[in-house]
Write a protein that holds these residues in place. Structure first.
Motif, PDB file in Angstrom:
ATOM      1  N   LEU A   1       0.735  -1.098   0.070  1.00  0.00           N
ATOM      2  CA  LEU A   1      -0.023  -0.025  -0.057  1.00  0.00           C
ATOM      3  C   LEU A   1       1.059   1.183  -0.025  1.00  0.00           C
ATOM      4  O   LEU A   1       0.554   2.221  -0.594  1.00  0.00           O
TER       5      LEU A   1
ATOM      6  N   MET B   1       1.967   1.868  -3.621  1.00  0.00           N
ATOM      7  CA  MET B   1       0.889   2.255  -4.318  1.00  0.00           C
ATOM      8  C   MET B   1       0.671   3.911  -4.040  1.00  0.00           C
ATOM      9  O   MET B   1       0.721   4.432  -5.138  1.00  0.00           O
ATOM     10  N   GLU B   2       0.865   4.148  -2.680  1.00  0.00           N
ATOM     11  CA  GLU B   2       0.724   5.556  -2.598  1.00  0.00           C
ATOM     12  C   GLU B   2       1.819   6.574  -2.856  1.00  0.00           C
ATOM     13  O   GLU B   2       1.618   7.618  -3.349  1.00  0.00           O
TER      14      GLU B   2
ATOM     15  N   LYS C   1      -4.089  -2.168  -8.584  1.00  0.00           N
ATOM     16  CA  LYS C   1      -5.300  -1.156  -8.118  1.00  0.00           C
ATOM     17  C   LYS C   1      -6.502  -1.868  -7.437  1.00  0.00           C
ATOM     18  O   LYS C   1      -6.977  -1.399  -6.477  1.00  0.00           O
TER      19      LYS C   1
ATOM     20  N   GLN D   1      -5.294  -2.964  -4.063  1.00  0.00           N
ATOM     21  CA  GLN D   1      -5.192  -1.838  -3.412  1.00  0.00           C
ATOM     22  C   GLN D   1      -6.609  -1.769  -2.568  1.00  0.00           C
ATOM     23  O   GLN D   1      -6.973  -1.417  -1.561  1.00  0.00           O
TER      24      GLN D   1
ATOM     25  N   HIS E   1      -8.316  -2.170   1.526  1.00  0.00           N
ATOM     26  CA  HIS E   1      -8.543  -0.641   2.230  1.00  0.00           C
ATOM     27  C   HIS E   1      -8.899  -0.931   3.535  1.00  0.00           C
ATOM     28  O   HIS E   1      -9.628  -1.861   4.002  1.00  0.00           O
TER      29      HIS E   1
END
Length: 214
Positions: free
Chosen positions: A101, A104-105, A131, A134, A138
């Motif tokens: 994560l 990805m950020e 994605k 991701q 959450h």
């Protein structure tokens, strides 16, 4: 082949959640409980902690989204070839989901991808799968997709992959644990007809990529 495996796992879990007469929530989705036979047919095993839920909708949703999160971790394992927990890293970096994560950020996904995925996968497709993972991870359960939505998206990616005539090497994808697979009495096999819900097999092995990934 990794995309096929991911789509089949998602389809199996989605069937349990949505298509069976009584919703069943596995509650222990992990790579060790994903078995593959010699033809790479997926079997979801070990229903020791599963439960049927047909009453309280809030609790149902909570349990369902928990399976989605766990599947997200498996999906990240397929993308990265890494263990879900790495004891050789710092405490805050041990969790694969947390590291993924963060990548990805920070838009540095390439740094965590398995080299085989990075070099052989179509970039657009890899991004779409990342994605999706991701979203599955959450922090708020209500913001995660349902397994039916996940299965539908992965199957659409798979169809797109097949239509593009991209050949994916499969021999390096399947790896077997050192111990014989422990298979529960009841297993789920995903088929296109959705009819063969529970089967047994003696020639299956857990999906553990990182044991053979350098």
């Amino acid at each position: 082949m990794r995309l096929k495996i991911a789509a089949d796992i998602a389809g199996a879990v989605a069937y349990l959640h949505s298509a069976s007469s009584v919703p069943i929530y596995h509650r222990d989705i992990k790579s060790r409980n994903i078995l593959l036979d010699e033809k790479y047919v997926v079997k979801v095993s070990d229903f020791g902690t599963s439960r049927s839920v047909a009453t309280d909708q809030t609790h149902l949703t909570t349990v369902k989204r928990s399976d989605v999160y766990s599947f997200g971790v498996v999906l990240v394992e397929l993308l990265t070839g890494q263990r879900p927990i790495s004891l050789d890293k710092t405490e805050e970096e041990r969790g694969l989901a947390t590291r993924f994560l963060a990548c990805m950020e920070e838009e540095c996904m390439d740094t965590i991808l398995d080299p085989q995925v990075r070099e052989q996968g179509r970039k657009e497709e890899v991004i779409l799968v990342a994605k999706l993972a991701q979203r599955c991870l959450h922090s708020k359960g209500r913001m995660r997709p349902t397994m039916k939505e996940v299965a539908t998206e992965l199957e659409s990616f798979r169809i797109s992959e097949m239509s593009s005539s991209v050949n994916v090497e499969s021999e390096d994808v399947r790896s077997f644990g050192d111990m014989p697979a422990m298979i529960s009495d009841t297993e789920y096999t995903w088929t296109n007809s959705y009819k063969s819900a529970f089967t047994s097999s003696s020639d299956t092995h857990p999906l553990v990529l990182y044991e053979s990934v350098s």
